[in-house]
Design a protein around this motif. Structure first.
Motif, PDB file in Angstrom:
ATOM      1  N   LEU A  14       0.827  -1.199   0.000  1.00  0.00           N
ATOM      2  CA  LEU A  14       0.000   0.000   0.000  1.00  0.00           C
ATOM      3  C   LEU A  14       0.868   1.259   0.000  1.00  0.00           C
ATOM      4  N   SER A  15       1.896   1.287   0.804  1.00  0.00           N
ATOM      5  CA  SER A  15       2.740   2.486   0.824  1.00  0.00           C
ATOM      6  C   SER A  15       3.467   2.652  -0.513  1.00  0.00           C
ATOM      7  N   ASP A  16       3.909   1.553  -1.118  1.00  0.00           N
ATOM      8  CA  ASP A  16       4.529   1.635  -2.448  1.00  0.00           C
ATOM      9  C   ASP A  16       3.521   2.122  -3.486  1.00  0.00           C
ATOM     10  N   GLU A  59       3.766   5.481  -5.821  1.00  0.00           N
ATOM     11  CA  GLU A  59       3.787   5.299  -7.278  1.00  0.00           C
ATOM     12  C   GLU A  59       2.687   6.102  -7.963  1.00  0.00           C
ATOM     13  N   SER A  60       1.589   6.340  -7.261  1.00  0.00           N
ATOM     14  CA  SER A  60       0.381   6.864  -7.885  1.00  0.00           C
ATOM     15  C   SER A  60       0.095   8.330  -7.583  1.00  0.00           C
ATOM     16  N   ARG A 113      -3.771  13.381  -7.314  1.00  0.00           N
ATOM     17  CA  ARG A 113      -4.394  14.620  -7.796  1.00  0.00           C
ATOM     18  C   ARG A 113      -5.771  14.817  -7.184  1.00  0.00           C
ATOM     19  N   TYR A 114      -6.442  13.707  -6.823  1.00  0.00           N
ATOM     20  CA  TYR A 114      -7.827  13.778  -6.352  1.00  0.00           C
ATOM     21  C   TYR A 114      -8.038  13.268  -4.930  1.00  0.00           C
ATOM     22  N   HIS A 143       0.152  10.688  -1.265  1.00  0.00           N
ATOM     23  CA  HIS A 143       1.184  11.720  -1.417  1.00  0.00           C
ATOM     24  C   HIS A 143       2.569  11.084  -1.470  1.00  0.00           C
ATOM     25  N   ALA A 144       3.526  11.843  -1.945  1.00  0.00           N
ATOM     26  CA  ALA A 144       4.877  11.330  -2.183  1.00  0.00           C
ATOM     27  C   ALA A 144       5.556  10.821  -0.916  1.00  0.00           C
ATOM     28  N   GLY A 145       5.190  11.353   0.226  1.00  0.00           N
ATOM     29  CA  GLY A 145       5.821  10.935   1.470  1.00  0.00           C
ATOM     30  C   GLY A 145       5.074   9.837   2.217  1.00  0.00           C
ATOM     31  N   TYR A 146       4.118   9.180   1.567  1.00  0.00           N
ATOM     32  CA  TYR A 146       3.303   8.142   2.227  1.00  0.00           C
ATOM     33  C   TYR A 146       4.211   7.028   2.734  1.00  0.00           C
TER      34      TYR A 146
END
Length: 189
Positions: free
Chosen positions: A31-33, A37-38, A44-45, A50-53
């Motif tokens: 999930l964190s990966d 990745e997304s 966006r929505y 987020h990038a730091g998840y």
């Protein structure tokens, strides 16, 4: 609704290519990966993406999902490839209104697996679960108007567009309009 019998957390939903099951602790790294990745698409929505998840956020989400499931408050599913077991995204029913027998349906797919009909297939499985096992009579899909991917998924699923609801969502510390779609059992059966 059918509150007499709780939904077991071992419940699985599947079709010819997907398997949906409750989130489990072992899903946290995937999930964190998936979130990282997304970011460019899902992020966006959906602000949680987020990038730091990090792994601790994934573990908190999974615990939140487990508690909600056991309390019958919401049912969040990990969406997995039926053969490989790879995490492809998530889908689920939340904001369940017992009095009105309704809920919201949400879904997301990892960026590398988008545009293959996975969201629609997962949403269909989750919606059928809501109608057949929870006794819902209405399922709403609420999305930002500019989220064309989510809106296309709702339309492919057979949901009817009902309105642009003013200030329906609270995102990024501000009210935002939302496109409202709805399914009733006759739309699927």
């Amino acid at each position: 609704m059918r509150a007499e019998e709780p939904v077991p957390p071992t419940l699985e939903l599947s079709d010819d290519r997907l398997r949906l099951r409750s989130w489990q602790d072992r899903d946290a790294p995937a999930l964190s990966d998936a979130a990282r990745e997304s970011v460019d698409s899902v992020g966006r929505y959906l602000p949680w993406c987020h990038a730091g998840y990090q792994l601790d956020e994934a573990m908190m989400w999974i615990e939140h999902c487990r508690n909600g499931w056991l309390g019958g408050e919401h049912f969040a599913f990990a969406v997995l490839d039926r053969l490989s077991g790879e995490l492809l995204g998530g889908a689920g029913l939340n904001q369940i209104q017992h009095t009105h027998r309704s809920a919201n349906l949400g879904y997301w797919v990892t960026q590398s697996h988008q545009r293959h009909g996975i969201a629609c297939s997962a949403a269909l499985l989750a919606a059928r679960f809501g109608f057949e096992q929870l006794g819902l009579v209405r399922i709403e899909i609420i999305t930002l108007p500019e989220n064309r991917s989510s809106r296309r998924t709702a339309e492919k699923l057979g949901a009817r567009f009902e309105a642009i609801a003013r200030q329906r969502l609270w995102l990024r510390e501000q009210p935002m309009d939302a496109a409202v779609y709805a399914l009733i059992p006759q739309d699927l059966f």
